[in-house]
Scaffold this active site. Structure first.
Site, PDB file in Angstrom:
ATOM      1  N   GLU A 309     -24.203  -3.047  13.709  1.00 12.04           N
ATOM      2  CA  GLU A 309     -24.414  -4.218  12.943  1.00 12.04           C
ATOM      3  C   GLU A 309     -23.915  -3.575  10.867  1.00 12.04           C
ATOM      4  O   GLU A 309     -23.338  -4.536  10.637  1.00 12.04           O
ATOM      5  CB  GLU A 309     -25.493  -4.821  12.395  1.00 12.04           C
ATOM      6  CG  GLU A 309     -27.115  -3.733  11.491  1.00 12.04           C
ATOM      7  CD  GLU A 309     -27.896  -2.921  12.843  1.00 12.04           C
ATOM      8  OE1 GLU A 309     -28.178  -1.857  12.150  1.00 12.04           O
ATOM      9  OE2 GLU A 309     -26.770  -3.486  14.123  1.00 12.04           O
ATOM     10  N   ASP A 351      13.334  10.457  -0.889  1.00 10.07           N
ATOM     11  CA  ASP A 351      14.589  10.406  -0.867  1.00 10.07           C
ATOM     12  C   ASP A 351      14.106  11.560  -2.115  1.00 10.07           C
ATOM     13  O   ASP A 351      12.929  12.422  -2.039  1.00 10.07           O
ATOM     14  CB  ASP A 351      14.814   9.304  -2.397  1.00 10.07           C
ATOM     15  CG  ASP A 351      16.407   8.750  -2.906  1.00 10.07           C
ATOM     16  OD1 ASP A 351      16.990  10.506  -2.355  1.00 10.07           O
ATOM     17  OD2 ASP A 351      16.793   8.535  -3.596  1.00 10.07           O
ATOM     18  N   ASP A 620      11.011   4.747  -5.063  1.00  9.85           N
ATOM     19  CA  ASP A 620      11.089   3.686  -6.515  1.00  9.85           C
ATOM     20  C   ASP A 620      12.167   2.431  -6.630  1.00  9.85           C
ATOM     21  O   ASP A 620      12.157   2.172  -8.203  1.00  9.85           O
ATOM     22  CB  ASP A 620      11.023   4.774  -7.301  1.00  9.85           C
ATOM     23  CG  ASP A 620      12.157   5.601  -7.328  1.00  9.85           C
ATOM     24  OD1 ASP A 620      12.885   5.332  -6.921  1.00  9.85           O
ATOM     25  OD2 ASP A 620      12.268   6.458  -8.381  1.00  9.85           O
TER      26      ASP A 620
END
Length: 892
Positions: A309, A351, A620
């Site tokens: 649980e 990048d 970005d």
């Protein structure tokens, strides 16, 4: 006419979009009580108070109530509540008054409450933490107020605001377009279409157009791919089309990670085990003891013992702790469930600019075509960068900064007036502005990537002389660019054309027959930390792949300086016309890809995922959005464009791979502690199953009373709440961690029987030595009252031994090394486990508790026996760990 309610508030839906789209601009502005100069602060404040923040709310239920429902409505609490109901029926409702007993029901409800309340508190903490952390991430909109453009929080946008939009922006509300220039908008969040569509302020919708396709309407949640626009807001927040559709948009649902799927699979395994074992225990005890009611009660207690649980609580606690720890290291987690995927990522795609380089571009050279510095080249480039209204990237800023240092930019601004522009897009890879001088002569100035600029130029200018551009000169220009690229300079070509077209008719078609006039060479040097960060990521088992739109020579130069493998470099064109098998091979063998389109970046990530990699992508820009959506984990930075931050799962406050490397470690820590609980609990449960089946088959009484079994499970489960605060072995953190249920059965079969061996030894010691010694007789020769005492002592002895072995298994299996000597759990885990075992040991010696729970008088020397058994248990576990690790690399 627009519809207003009693509060004079715009009531919007698809119908309103249909009504407003066909109106003239002046009529719309009048209806919204605004102008092209925008609202004044007083008007804006009143409308914000009237309409509320520009946010889509959840009207289905209060967030706290939603968390409360989720906390208690898990499969495990459902099982416990069902078992509690059965226990209530068998222990209280259908038994004589003198036999009514609610203790088992109370314990089960207590377990549900502990699990549910703890989970609820953690979920609230999670929500509050995310909200607090996201406040650190700026999301703004360019709003015109009192005639002045200003960046304001998107949530403060109101009806009647004039909004300026450029490439990379998210549309903050439903807008009616007043102006547009080469505007392309992606509405995938609403219509699922990946291809952007052109929007035109001066075009009205046709009669049969779908409202999502109206050319002069922009909707909240869509994003600008290229171009620029100005629009007036006619709906915000819940009143937008996006607000109405938000609950049905798949985009709003968190990505289901492999870990989420794994947790579901484990839950299924445990529930199936419970469904099989509990009836089996019931039948065995019923047949061997003849007391079917007690057999049923014990089977219920056994089912409770098999129900983990605390699993939802521990998963949530791990996520909260991980997100808080990441925040301390400048990493904001937007989607909690992405933390485990972050820890399992084995490939990071990114990048080059700003990640490996300093993100501080400097204009090193402004050459003419003879490689001589000319002020005319700088002046033309300044006109292009200064007057463009699209995304001013680092290159534009570098040009403007250089011009301010070398030229009289005030004089240039007075001599030229902007007429028009043709914004940048990733297909053309160039952008143009049109200016007019004091003689009313029009000049189109274009800058862009070399090949794309050469494709639209047919002349060149050298020493103020213009000649035709032949093939030999084209090759010479490319050779010069290549040489500068090899020196680490990124080169952009500059061209112009006089009097390109009548005013108001400038378009992409005017970018032809241009006159090449010079080179713009930029330097973006590598970060000092880049090489160390890449080394650290490689040590962590993460392969870094560069996906860039830049050219090969510049990327090779930077890659060489930071220690990347640059022996293999593929260009975007190399990926074209390849079979799926060829592409999958190419993405594996190469770590550097250049001249890529946004779609090609996403394609590479998808191929890597198909190759069974977990891929993180860091981006970005607007061109990174498709790749971020394709990745398992999308990472962005606070300075990113809106669409990149919207797509991100994780946001860095600084664009630095060293921050990312630390976040990876935290992700693996979260993953490891969750797996630790799952594996240890599975093996412990499996061992208990074996022990109960053996005891039930051979003992003439129940091996432990149901209430005692429930207390045992409650104490063990509570102590497990400390696991999220444990540490992980450094070796475990050195590799990506992927979820798999395939190895769980093997772990269970190795370590479950280990604890059962000592349970069976305990049974034998209790049945043949300890219990006969206390009652003065064997069980067979005992009287009825002696048999009750015999079974009470037996149950108490196994309760103590079982509790200690369950608590010690956490220490034994948390690390491959010898517990307490070669490896140590954190203080909170040590205190929680040993403390709970000590409390459980004392319970039989507390007379009121012993009477209530029916513990027997266990002799003190038995505790010494348990201590010896624990030492032997740990020794055997160490031996089994060695056998296990011969075929498996890691324990957890």
């Amino acid at each position: 006419m627009l519809k207003f309610n009693s509060k004079d508030r715009v009531v919007t839906d698809a119908t309103l979009a249909k009504q407003i789209a066909g109106k003239e601009k002046s009529e719309v502005l009048k209806q919204l009580d605004t102008s092209t100069n925008g609202l004044n602060p007083v008007q804006a404040k009143k409308r914000l108070e009237r309409d509320g923040l520009n946010e889509v709310s959840n009207k289905e239920c209060h967030p706290k109530l939603h968390f409360l429902f989720d906390a208690f409505m898990t499969p495990f609490t459902g099982v416990l509540l069902f078992l509690a109901l059965l226990s209530f029926l068998t222990n209280y409702l259908f038994v004589p008054a003198d036999q009514k007993d609610l203790s088992t029901v109370i314990i089960m409800i207590t377990m549900v409450l502990i699990s549910g309340i703890t989970s609820f508190i953690q979920n609230v903490k999670t929500s509050d933490a995310v909200d607090s952390l996201l406040n650190m991430v700026s999301v703004t909109t360019n709003i015109k107020r009192d005639g002045k453009d200003q960046e304001l929080p998107t949530k403060d946008v109101v009806v009647g605001d004039i909004i300026n939009l450029t490439a990379g922006d998210l549309v903050p509300a439903d807008l009616y377009l007043l102006k547009s220039k080469d505007l392309f908008c992606s509405a995938s969040s609403l219509n699922g279409e990946s291809s952007p569509v052109e929007k035109l302020a001066d075009e009205k919708p046709k009669e049969n157009d779908n409202y999502l396709d109206y050319p002069n309407i922009l909707y909240e949640g869509t994003n600008i791919v290229s171009g620029s626009a100005m629009g007036v807001v006619f709906a915000t927040g819940d009143e937008t089309v996006f607000g109405n559709l938000a609950r049905t948009l798949s985009k709003n649902k968190n990505k289901e990670t492999t870990f989420d799927i794994g947790i579901k699979n484990v839950s299924k395994i445990l529930l199936i085990m419970t469904a099989v074992i509990a009836p089996l225990v019931f039948l065995i005890n019923g047949l061997t003891k003849g007391d079917w009611l007690n057999a049923l009660i014990f089977a219920i207690a056994t089912a409770v013992g098999l129900t983990p649980e605390m699993l939802p609580v521990i998963v949530t606690s791990n996520l909260v702790k991980g997100s808080v720890e990441m925040a301390r290291h400048e990493t904001i987690v937007k989607r909690m469930n992405s933390i485990q995927n972050f820890g399992s990522a084995d490939i990071l795609c990114t990048d080059k600019t700003g990640t490996l380089t300093q993100d501080k571009v400097v204009l090193e050279r402004h050459y003419d075509l003879n490689l001589e510095e000319k002020s005319k080249v700088l002046e033309l480039s300044y006109l292009n960068s200064y007057y463009q209204t699209g995304m001013k990237d680092l290159i534009d800023k570098a040009i403007i900064d250089a011009a301010k240092g070398e030229l009289d930019t005030n004089d240039i601004n007075q001599n030229y007036q902007k007429i028009d522009e043709i914004p940048f897009d990733f297909k053309r890879r160039r952008m143009s502005v049109v200016v007019m001088n004091k003689k009313h002569e029009h000049l189109l100035v274009t800058k862009g990537a070399a090949e794309e600029m050469l494709a639209c130029s047919n002349r060149l200018e050298i020493n103020d002389k213009i000649t035709m551009l032949d093939q030999e000169q084209r090759q010479e220009i490319l050779n010069k660019i290549n040489q500068m690229n090899q020196d680490g300079l990124r080169v952009v070509l500059l061209a112009y054309k006089k009097n390109p077209a009548p005013v108001g008719e400038f378009s992409v078609d005017d970018e032809k027959e241009l006159i090449l006039t010079g080179f713009l060479a930029f330097l973006d040097p590598p970060k000092d930390s880049a090489k160390a960060a890449l080394t650290a990521l490689k040590r962590d088992g993460i392969t870094v792949k560069i996906l860039t739109g830049d050219n090969e020579a510049v990327t090779r130069n930077v890659g060489k300086q930071v220690g990347l493998d640059i022996n293999c470099v593929y260009q975007g064109k190399d990926l074209e016309n390849k079979s799926s098998a060829e592409l999958k091979k190419m993405v594996e063998e190469c770590d550097v890809f250049v001249k890529l389109s946004p779609q090609q970046k996403a394609q590479i990530i998808q191929l890597l995922r198909e190759n069974n990699h977990t891929v993180a992508y860091m981006g970005d820009g607007i061109n990174d959005a498709p790749a971020m959506k394709a990745a398992d984990v999308a990472i962005s930075v606070d300075t990113a464009v809106d669409i990149a931050k919207k797509s991100a799962d994780i946001i860095l406050l600084h664009k630095d791979l060293m921050i990312l490397e630390k976040a990876v470690q935290i992700g693996r820590q979260v993953f490891g502690n969750t797996m630790k609980y799952i594996k240890i609990t599975l093996s412990s449960n499996f061992g208990n199953i074996l022990s109960i089946l053996v005891a039930s088959s051979f003992l003439p009484f129940l091996p432990m009373l149901p209430v005692q079994l429930l207390i045992l499970d409650l104490m063990y489960g509570t102590s497990c709440l400390s696991i999220p605060f444990d540490t992980m072995n450094k070796h475990y953190l050195s590799e990506p961690r992927k979820w798999s249920t395939k190895k769980l059965p093997k772990f269970m079969f190795y370590f479950g029987p280990t604890s059962s061996i000592f349970d069976i030894i305990t049974f034998a010691l209790l049945f043949f030595i300890v219990c006969p010694q206390i009652i003065g007789s064997s069980y067979a020769g005992a009287t009825a009252s002696q048999k009750l005492l015999f079974s009470a002592v037996f149950c108490t002895g196994w309760f103590i031994e079982s509790l200690w072995t369950q608590e010690m298994v956490i220490h034994a299996l948390r690390d491959p090394r010898l517990p307490f000597i070669k490896q140590h759990a954190t203080a909170i885990v040590t205190w929680a486990t040993i403390g709970m075992a000590a409390i459980g040991t004392m319970l039989p010696f507390i007379i009121p508790v012993a009477k209530a729970v029916k513990f027997g008088p266990i002799p003190v020397y038995f505790l010494g026996i348990v201590f010896i058994l624990l030492i032997l248990y740990i020794a055997l576990t160490m031996l089994v760990k060695k056998w296990y690790l011969k075929s498996e690399k890691y324990l957890i």
